[in-house]
Design a protein around this motif. Sequence first.
Motif, short mmCIF file in Angstrom:
data_model
loop_
_atom_site.label_atom_id
_atom_site.label_comp_id
_atom_site.label_asym_id
_atom_site.label_seq_id
_atom_site.Cartn_x
_atom_site.Cartn_y
_atom_site.Cartn_z
N GLY A 62 12.03 -2.12 8.62
CA GLY A 62 13.18 -3.00 8.49
C GLY A 62 14.48 -2.26 8.75
O GLY A 62 14.57 -1.05 8.51
N ALA A 63 15.47 -2.97 9.24
CA ALA A 63 16.79 -2.39 9.47
C ALA A 63 17.66 -2.53 8.23
O ALA A 63 17.34 -3.28 7.31
CB ALA A 63 17.45 -3.07 10.66
N GLY A 64 18.76 -1.79 8.21
CA GLY A 64 19.75 -1.97 7.17
C GLY A 64 19.37 -1.46 5.80
O GLY A 64 19.93 -1.90 4.79
N GLY A 65 18.41 -0.54 5.73
CA GLY A 65 18.07 0.04 4.45
C GLY A 65 17.11 -0.76 3.60
O GLY A 65 16.92 -0.46 2.42
N PRO A 98 -4.30 -0.11 14.45
CA PRO A 98 -3.73 -0.10 13.09
C PRO A 98 -2.23 -0.38 13.07
O PRO A 98 -1.50 0.02 13.99
CB PRO A 98 -4.05 1.31 12.59
N VAL A 99 -1.81 -1.04 12.02
CA VAL A 99 -0.39 -1.36 11.80
C VAL A 99 0.03 -0.70 10.49
O VAL A 99 -0.61 -0.91 9.45
CB VAL A 99 -0.16 -2.88 11.74
N ILE A 100 1.09 0.09 10.55
CA ILE A 100 1.59 0.80 9.38
C ILE A 100 2.94 0.21 8.96
O ILE A 100 3.84 0.05 9.80
CB ILE A 100 1.75 2.31 9.65
N ALA A 101 3.08 -0.10 7.68
CA ALA A 101 4.36 -0.55 7.15
C ALA A 101 5.17 0.67 6.75
O ALA A 101 4.72 1.47 5.92
CB ALA A 101 4.15 -1.46 5.94
N ALA A 102 6.34 0.84 7.33
CA ALA A 102 7.25 1.94 7.00
C ALA A 102 8.36 1.37 6.13
O ALA A 102 9.24 0.65 6.62
CB ALA A 102 7.81 2.56 8.27
N ILE A 103 8.31 1.67 4.83
CA ILE A 103 9.14 0.98 3.84
C ILE A 103 10.31 1.84 3.39
O ILE A 103 10.12 2.92 2.83
CB ILE A 103 8.28 0.60 2.61
N ASP A 104 11.50 1.34 3.62
CA ASP A 104 12.70 1.90 3.02
C ASP A 104 13.35 0.79 2.21
O ASP A 104 13.27 -0.39 2.57
CB ASP A 104 13.66 2.40 4.11
N GLY A 105 13.98 1.14 1.10
CA GLY A 105 14.62 0.11 0.28
C GLY A 105 13.59 -0.81 -0.33
O GLY A 105 12.54 -0.38 -0.80
N ALA A 106 13.86 -2.12 -0.29
CA ALA A 106 13.05 -3.10 -1.01
C ALA A 106 11.95 -3.68 -0.13
O ALA A 106 12.19 -4.10 1.00
CB ALA A 106 13.93 -4.22 -1.54
#
Length: 688
Positions: A62-65, A98-106
């Motif tokens: 996701g963008a914007g943190g 495979p699909v990886i979720a790269a999570i920053d923030g919420a």
Amino acid sequence: MSNQPSQDTVHVERRKAATGDIALLTIDFPPVNAGSTAMRAALLSALEGLDLETLAGVVLTGAGGNFVGGADIREFDAPAREPHLPDVLSKIESCPVPVIAAIDGAALGGGYELALGCDGRIATPRAVVGLPEVTLGLIPGSGGTLRLPRLVGEAQAIELVTSGRRVKTSEALKLGMIDAVADGDLIEAAIAHLVLPGTGKRILRDLPARPDTAEAVEAAEQAALKKSRGAFAVREAVDAVKRAHTMPAGEALAAEREASLRLRRGPQSRALRHLFFAERAATKLPEGEEPLAIDTVGIVGGGRMGQGIALAFAQAGLTVRISERDADLLKAAMSALADAADGLAERGRIASAADLMERILPGSLGDMADCDLVVEAIIEDMDAKKALFTQLDAILRDDAILATNTSYLDIDEIARATKAPARVAGLHFFNPANVMRLVEVIDAEATSPQVLASLVKLAKRIRKLPVVARVGEGFIGNRIFAAYRQQAEFLIEEGALPLEVDEAMEGFGFAMGLFKVYDLAGLDIAWARRKRLAPTRDPRARYVEIPDVLCELGRFGRKTGSGWYDYASGKPVPYAEVETIIVDTAVSKGVRRRTFTSDEIVSRIMAAIVNEAALLLEEGIAARASDVDIVFVNGYGFPKLKGGPLHWAASLPRAEVLAAVDAMAHASGFGIERAANLEAVLDDAGKL
């Protein structure tokens, strides 16, 4: 022409990796990438447009943190529109790479469900994940109750889903909610994880459920239900997690979806969503005003309230200067603060008691010359407060703010004791101030818009819920609470007993009955107010002397061991002497007593609360009906699941509400009538 990338879209780019090209999909829907219909459609379109034959994997971020900060709650009152989140998750799960979720923030709610639909989850140290749907009266509707138990186990999933708590990265890794923490660049870490030997598809819905003992599951279920306070969503969430272990995945997912959509249409979810939007409206800063910087705060008065205010500011990282009228009182205040800091540290609320106490500095009024704000928390006496404000006016910088924590007194009169009333406002904390979330920010007659904006922003900084009110006896909360208390006193004079009133209101959903609250706060506080108002009281108005009699006997509540109840055992116990006082006082006035049902008690008291709320809206003391609701929910124990008194009343048949108010006014006597604007207020409250 701007070179800034477009927003409200999903950006797609290719990255090189050791095993081949990687597609990076970046969700860019400011400000938090909420899971709206438009966002889901854009994400599904991006996934469908990938040339999967040339890719070794996909990274979703996701963008914007923020990853995805949850669903777009504004869409909840409309029918669910395609594409639904399960459609997106199905596309991810059917992806051959495979699909990886790269999570920053919420990554919360539907955002974390999106991450659970991926084959792996990598997060930054500042990330937070969770399924908070129960806080809005819902359960996850896109597989959260099925996929999460595959990672953390059934018992832990029940705790996480029913509490709705947000989990920070370190705990999420320990629990298995994420697979790894990014050391450095998040996207590079996700790509590195994607190309690890043995990394491939890992579809959670197809994995077997992690086993838990029946005892652990039962304990988690009972703990959740005990805390639920009647929340339908908690029971449904427990059932959904348990179904995930007993039903085929497809059937469990369908049952979860049905329950989530059904709850979304129900009264509890509507009430909680109303409060969510009410808080957003209340905490919005006045437009066009640049708040003043506030980093050093003075507190005058080191009693319980002053101590709580000091802790609230210090816990938020501000420097606090505290003063008392003599050295012994100041020493006692600092000792109590040190004990409180130790307690906070022991409970894990703060990292270090010593660090907190370093930010609380004892001193005199003169030591407050460098403060950006000074909050007065001395005795509730107009002359004392005016004298103090005159002193502070001469000591502080011209741009410093002066605030009073008064619960009832006229702040306009206090402000006139200074040379610059524009810098004076009210900052009414609720006891204990470091625990209670609500703060009434009082916009006095001369308060400048910049001062008001500064105090609202400051309240948010210290994690409080600020609600702006205008000057009036008791402002919003205590004004309505006084009407509640008055009606309860009428009822006991007419035949009810304190325990009957308390049990009726607790049965309605209040956290604590009125007479127990009365004892907890101290009967002498309201007694002092009654004596202050006595000279202006209309002799035709009905007045109940019973509380005065208790005070004259020294029965001030818990602090004296007796009030409306007896506290010899440490718990409130009905006391025969109080019943005798009630009956004798009523009979001496010729009041004909009768019995009341719980429904009659609730109807009378709620009618008084709703009517008083309409009156203060008419007077402009509160700006919005929703402000009344969040004040009474957050400051006075009104049940959240009913959304506040006006939201609750607006949901009832109109004729029923008006009849209850008219009956209450008739029983109350001179001076109490149905508010002229009541129907208009209910119309407005029904739109919220």
